[in-house]
Structure formats: C-alpha cells, structure tokens
Write a protein that holds these residues in place. Sequence first.
Motif, PDB file in Angstrom:
ATOM      1  N   LYS A   7       0.847  -1.346   0.399  1.00 41.57           N
ATOM      2  CA  LYS A   7      -0.054   0.013   0.293  1.00 41.57           C
ATOM      3  C   LYS A   7       0.712   1.485   0.155  1.00 41.57           C
ATOM      4  N   ALA A   8       0.506   2.590  -0.585  1.00 40.08           N
ATOM      5  CA  ALA A   8       1.015   3.242  -0.418  1.00 40.08           C
ATOM      6  C   ALA A   8       1.625   4.198   1.011  1.00 40.08           C
ATOM      7  N   THR A   9       2.489   4.719   1.144  1.00 38.64           N
ATOM      8  CA  THR A   9       3.229   4.874   2.801  1.00 38.64           C
ATOM      9  C   THR A   9       3.218   6.369   2.395  1.00 38.64           C
ATOM     10  N   GLU A  10       3.531   6.991   4.064  1.00 37.45           N
ATOM     11  CA  GLU A  10       3.996   8.371   3.895  1.00 37.45           C
ATOM     12  C   GLU A  10       5.673   8.199   3.818  1.00 37.45           C
ATOM     13  N   GLN A  11       6.158   7.953   4.123  1.00 37.57           N
ATOM     14  CA  GLN A  11       7.570   7.367   4.393  1.00 37.57           C
ATOM     15  C   GLN A  11       8.222   8.917   2.436  1.00 37.57           C
ATOM     16  N   ASP A  12       9.409   9.326   3.207  1.00 39.12           N
ATOM     17  CA  ASP A  12       9.954   9.968   1.785  1.00 39.12           C
ATOM     18  C   ASP A  12      10.701   9.277   0.984  1.00 39.12           C
ATOM     19  N   VAL A  13      10.103   9.604  -0.003  1.00 41.45           N
ATOM     20  CA  VAL A  13      10.760   9.102  -1.406  1.00 41.45           C
ATOM     21  C   VAL A  13      12.160   9.406  -1.637  1.00 41.45           C
ATOM     22  N   ALA A  14      12.476   9.830  -1.750  1.00 49.10           N
ATOM     23  CA  ALA A  14      14.236  10.690  -1.277  1.00 49.10           C
ATOM     24  C   ALA A  14      14.908   9.952  -0.984  1.00 49.10           C
ATOM     25  N   THR A  15      14.639   9.924   0.525  1.00 48.40           N
ATOM     26  CA  THR A  15      15.308   9.071   2.220  1.00 48.40           C
ATOM     27  C   THR A  15      15.115   7.981   1.583  1.00 48.40           C
ATOM     28  N   PHE A  16      14.152   6.907   1.034  1.00 48.77           N
ATOM     29  CA  PHE A  16      13.748   5.679   0.557  1.00 48.77           C
ATOM     30  C   PHE A  16      15.262   5.444  -0.264  1.00 48.77           C
ATOM     31  N   ILE A  17      15.698   6.053  -1.517  1.00 46.81           N
ATOM     32  CA  ILE A  17      16.217   5.990  -2.602  1.00 46.81           C
ATOM     33  C   ILE A  17      17.562   6.490  -2.113  1.00 46.81           C
ATOM     34  N   GLU A  18      17.773   6.472  -1.002  1.00 47.50           N
ATOM     35  CA  GLU A  18      19.570   7.410  -0.718  1.00 47.50           C
ATOM     36  C   GLU A  18      19.984   5.895   0.316  1.00 47.50           C
ATOM     37  N   ASN A  19      18.982   5.337   1.232  1.00 45.71           N
ATOM     38  CA  ASN A  19      19.356   4.065   1.444  1.00 45.71           C
ATOM     39  C   ASN A  19      19.118   2.778   1.210  1.00 45.71           C
ATOM     40  N   PHE A  20      18.129   2.979   0.354  1.00 40.72           N
ATOM     41  CA  PHE A  20      18.113   1.145  -0.612  1.00 40.72           C
ATOM     42  C   PHE A  20      18.625   1.300  -1.405  1.00 40.72           C
ATOM     43  N   ALA A  21      18.789   2.450  -2.822  1.00 36.69           N
ATOM     44  CA  ALA A  21      19.141   1.259  -3.755  1.00 36.69           C
ATOM     45  C   ALA A  21      20.950   1.790  -2.994  1.00 36.69           C
ATOM     46  N   PRO A  22      21.282   0.437  -3.832  1.00 37.35           N
ATOM     47  CA  PRO A  22      22.184  -0.127  -3.608  1.00 37.35           C
ATOM     48  C   PRO A  22      23.860  -0.028  -4.336  1.00 37.35           C
ATOM     49  N   THR A  23      23.743   1.426  -5.330  1.00 38.79           N
ATOM     50  CA  THR A  23      24.626   1.204  -5.806  1.00 38.79           C
ATOM     51  C   THR A  23      24.599   3.215  -6.042  1.00 38.79           C
ATOM     52  N   GLU A  24      25.926   3.701  -6.385  1.00 40.36           N
ATOM     53  CA  GLU A  24      25.517   5.159  -7.173  1.00 40.36           C
ATOM     54  C   GLU A  24      25.296   5.255  -8.069  1.00 40.36           C
ATOM     55  N   ARG A  25      25.322   4.364  -9.304  1.00 41.54           N
ATOM     56  CA  ARG A  25      24.799   4.867 -10.700  1.00 41.54           C
ATOM     57  C   ARG A  25      22.799   4.547  -9.904  1.00 41.54           C
ATOM     58  N   ARG A  26      22.796   3.177  -9.470  1.00 42.64           N
ATOM     59  CA  ARG A  26      21.455   2.882  -9.267  1.00 42.64           C
ATOM     60  C   ARG A  26      20.688   4.003  -8.799  1.00 42.64           C
ATOM     61  N   LYS A  27      21.212   5.542  -7.812  1.00 41.38           N
ATOM     62  CA  LYS A  27      20.704   6.191  -6.649  1.00 41.38           C
ATOM     63  C   LYS A  27      20.406   7.481  -8.068  1.00 41.38           C
ATOM     64  N   GLU A  28      21.715   7.597  -8.747  1.00 38.38           N
ATOM     65  CA  GLU A  28      21.752   8.202  -9.540  1.00 38.38           C
ATOM     66  C   GLU A  28      20.194   8.207 -10.911  1.00 38.38           C
ATOM     67  N   ASP A  29      20.168   7.196 -11.081  1.00 40.55           N
ATOM     68  CA  ASP A  29      18.982   6.129 -11.595  1.00 40.55           C
ATOM     69  C   ASP A  29      17.585   6.594 -11.273  1.00 40.55           C
ATOM     70  N   ALA A  30      18.003   6.338 -10.195  1.00 42.01           N
ATOM     71  CA  ALA A  30      16.222   6.433  -9.247  1.00 42.01           C
ATOM     72  C   ALA A  30      16.001   8.001  -8.822  1.00 42.01           C
ATOM     73  N   PHE A  31      16.776   8.574  -8.928  1.00 43.28           N
ATOM     74  CA  PHE A  31      16.337  10.008  -8.793  1.00 43.28           C
ATOM     75  C   PHE A  31      15.920  10.463  -9.912  1.00 43.28           C
ATOM     76  N   PHE A  32      16.447  10.207 -11.535  1.00 42.58           N
ATOM     77  CA  PHE A  32      16.366  10.820 -12.321  1.00 42.58           C
ATOM     78  C   PHE A  32      14.611  10.312 -13.260  1.00 42.58           C
ATOM     79  N   LEU A  33      14.422   8.882 -12.183  1.00 40.97           N
ATOM     80  CA  LEU A  33      13.453   8.430 -13.045  1.00 40.97           C
ATOM     81  C   LEU A  33      12.036   8.929 -12.151  1.00 40.97           C
ATOM     82  N   LYS A  34      12.491   8.950 -11.224  1.00 45.12           N
ATOM     83  CA  LYS A  34      11.385   9.843  -9.802  1.00 45.12           C
ATOM     84  C   LYS A  34      11.145  11.177 -10.526  1.00 45.12           C
ATOM     85  N   ASP A  35      11.896  12.225 -11.387  1.00 44.14           N
ATOM     86  CA  ASP A  35      11.537  12.977 -11.115  1.00 44.14           C
ATOM     87  C   ASP A  35      11.083  12.619 -12.843  1.00 44.14           C
ATOM     88  N   PHE A  36      11.699  11.821 -13.708  1.00 45.79           N
ATOM     89  CA  PHE A  36      11.295  11.673 -15.347  1.00 45.79           C
ATOM     90  C   PHE A  36       9.905  11.438 -15.069  1.00 45.79           C
TER      91      PHE A  36
END
Length: 143
Positions: A7-36
């Motif tokens: 279900k949808a949560t109230e958690q901060d998406v940026a914090t999730f990406i910072e903590n969950f994405a396993p590599t810097e490349r995956r983090k960059e791609d995740a932030f790009f995809l979020k905005d895209f």
Amino acid sequence: MSTIKTKATEQDVATFIENFAPTERRKEDAFFLKDFMERTTGFPAVLWGESMIGFGSYHYKSERSRQEGDWPLVGFSPRKAAMSLYVYSGCAGQENLLKDLGKFKMGKSCIYVNKISDIDLCVLENLIQSTVSFLKSKYPETS
C-alpha cells in the motif's frame, strides 16, 4: 475479501532512494526516474510498500479472484540486480514500443534495465503514457 498488502506509505521517497539503492549509479538513475515519471505522469512519487516508488493510483477488483485493492498506475524500484520498471500493461501498441526500447529483460509485467542509459527515454515516455491512459480508461476512478 482478499486485499493486497503493498500500500501507499507516507515515507519520504528521497530518503528511501538514498538508503535502498545499492550503488551510486542506481541512486542517480532512481532520482532521474523519479523526476522523469513525475513529469510524464503529472503525479507525485509515493513509496508503496517497502521498495516500490509509484505514480498515481487506481482501484482494481480481480476478475479471477476476490482480491481487490489500490495499485500505482506506473512505478519503479531501484533493486540490486536491476532497475525494475512497472510501466507495461500490454495494451495496444506496447509490443511495438518494446522493440525500440533498448537493452532490457522482460518479466511477467515488469521491465528490468541495468542502467537508464541502456534505454530510449522517448520510448519509455510513450510506454508510461500509454499505460496511464489505458488504466485510466479501464478504471475511471483513477487518481
């Protein structure tokens, strides 16, 4: 009646990406995809469950079981093995779009990419838009 646990949560998406994405490349791609995806769908990013970032939502009732619930129109997850893209609905024209998407693997309804630079962003945008349009027409109370 059976309901889905994700279900949808109230958690901060940026914090999730910072903590969950396993590599810097995956983090960059995740932030790009979020905005895209926010720009493409017009919906804000929302964390669904423990690991999916979704955009918009619709309420469904399964035709094959008693399950029903809310689910994001489109989404992604920056997983360790690959970026999981939930942008495919199998609606008319999407098979042709996949031919031009680029380098990816296909799951049942999920597209796996190693990095965003492996795929054509115009094709991804068309996939997202066609899925959102399809789901909005199938589920008129989409938000």
